[in-house]
Design a protein around this motif. Sequence first.
Motif, mmCIF file in Angstrom:
data_model
loop_
_atom_site.group_PDB
_atom_site.id
_atom_site.type_symbol
_atom_site.label_atom_id
_atom_site.label_comp_id
_atom_site.label_asym_id
_atom_site.label_seq_id
_atom_site.Cartn_x
_atom_site.Cartn_y
_atom_site.Cartn_z
ATOM 1 N N LEU A 48 -3.736 -8.880 6.612
ATOM 2 C CA LEU A 48 -3.515 -7.523 7.097
ATOM 3 C C LEU A 48 -4.824 -6.878 7.526
ATOM 4 O O LEU A 48 -5.873 -7.119 6.925
ATOM 5 C CB LEU A 48 -2.890 -6.667 5.995
ATOM 6 N N GLU A 90 -7.245 -3.452 8.025
ATOM 7 C CA GLU A 90 -7.488 -2.312 7.135
ATOM 8 C C GLU A 90 -6.466 -1.204 7.393
ATOM 9 O O GLU A 90 -5.956 -0.586 6.452
ATOM 10 C CB GLU A 90 -8.911 -1.786 7.298
ATOM 11 N N GLU A 101 -3.419 -1.579 8.437
ATOM 12 C CA GLU A 101 -2.151 -2.003 7.848
ATOM 13 C C GLU A 101 -2.163 -1.841 6.334
ATOM 14 O O GLU A 101 -1.154 -1.446 5.734
ATOM 15 C CB GLU A 101 -1.850 -3.448 8.232
ATOM 16 N N LEU A 102 -3.295 -2.137 5.714
ATOM 17 C CA LEU A 102 -3.413 -1.926 4.266
ATOM 18 C C LEU A 102 -3.251 -0.449 3.911
ATOM 19 O O LEU A 102 -2.558 -0.107 2.952
ATOM 20 C CB LEU A 102 -4.762 -2.432 3.747
ATOM 21 N N ILE A 118 -0.430 1.151 1.572
ATOM 22 C CA ILE A 118 -0.770 1.993 0.423
ATOM 23 C C ILE A 118 0.015 3.301 0.481
ATOM 24 O O ILE A 118 0.551 3.769 -0.530
ATOM 25 C CB ILE A 118 -2.291 2.229 0.343
ATOM 26 N N LEU A 128 -2.824 -3.577 -3.657
ATOM 27 C CA LEU A 128 -3.237 -3.160 -2.319
ATOM 28 C C LEU A 128 -4.595 -2.469 -2.350
ATOM 29 O O LEU A 128 -5.442 -2.704 -1.487
ATOM 30 C CB LEU A 128 -2.180 -2.236 -1.710
ATOM 31 N N GLU A 129 -4.811 -1.620 -3.360
ATOM 32 C CA GLU A 129 -6.108 -0.953 -3.487
ATOM 33 C C GLU A 129 -7.221 -1.954 -3.748
ATOM 34 O O GLU A 129 -8.327 -1.818 -3.210
ATOM 35 C CB GLU A 129 -6.059 0.088 -4.603
ATOM 36 N N GLU A 176 -7.294 -5.070 -2.757
ATOM 37 C CA GLU A 176 -7.524 -5.779 -1.501
ATOM 38 C C GLU A 176 -8.353 -4.933 -0.534
ATOM 39 O O GLU A 176 -9.273 -5.422 0.114
ATOM 40 C CB GLU A 176 -6.188 -6.157 -0.853
ATOM 41 N N LEU A 177 -8.026 -3.644 -0.453
ATOM 42 C CA LEU A 177 -8.778 -2.746 0.419
ATOM 43 C C LEU A 177 -10.228 -2.647 -0.044
ATOM 44 O O LEU A 177 -11.157 -2.726 0.766
ATOM 45 C CB LEU A 177 -8.120 -1.360 0.441
ATOM 46 N N ARG A 189 -12.110 -5.818 0.743
ATOM 47 C CA ARG A 189 -12.391 -5.887 2.178
ATOM 48 C C ARG A 189 -13.566 -4.996 2.537
ATOM 49 O O ARG A 189 -14.455 -5.379 3.282
ATOM 50 C CB ARG A 189 -11.128 -5.471 2.931
#
Length: 64
Positions: free
Chosen positions: A2, A4, A6-7, A11, A32-33, A35-36, A39
């Motif tokens: 995904l 950023e 899309e993340l 979220i 999700l947090e 992963e963000l 990244r």
Amino acid sequence: MLSEAELLNAIALVSEIILEHGDKYAPYLDRLEQELEARRRNDPVSRARAHLARANTPERTPHV
């Protein structure tokens, strides 16, 4: 993988689901947090912006 954007959209969606249906969906938000954050931590431009933002806070700005 995904992007950023899309993340961030995911979220926002999960946040709405949590508010509507309860915190049983919190692990999705946590993931999700994470992963963000991972990244952004690995992106040198984001890291540079964060360093400059911290350096320019009022408590760190030199008094003249």
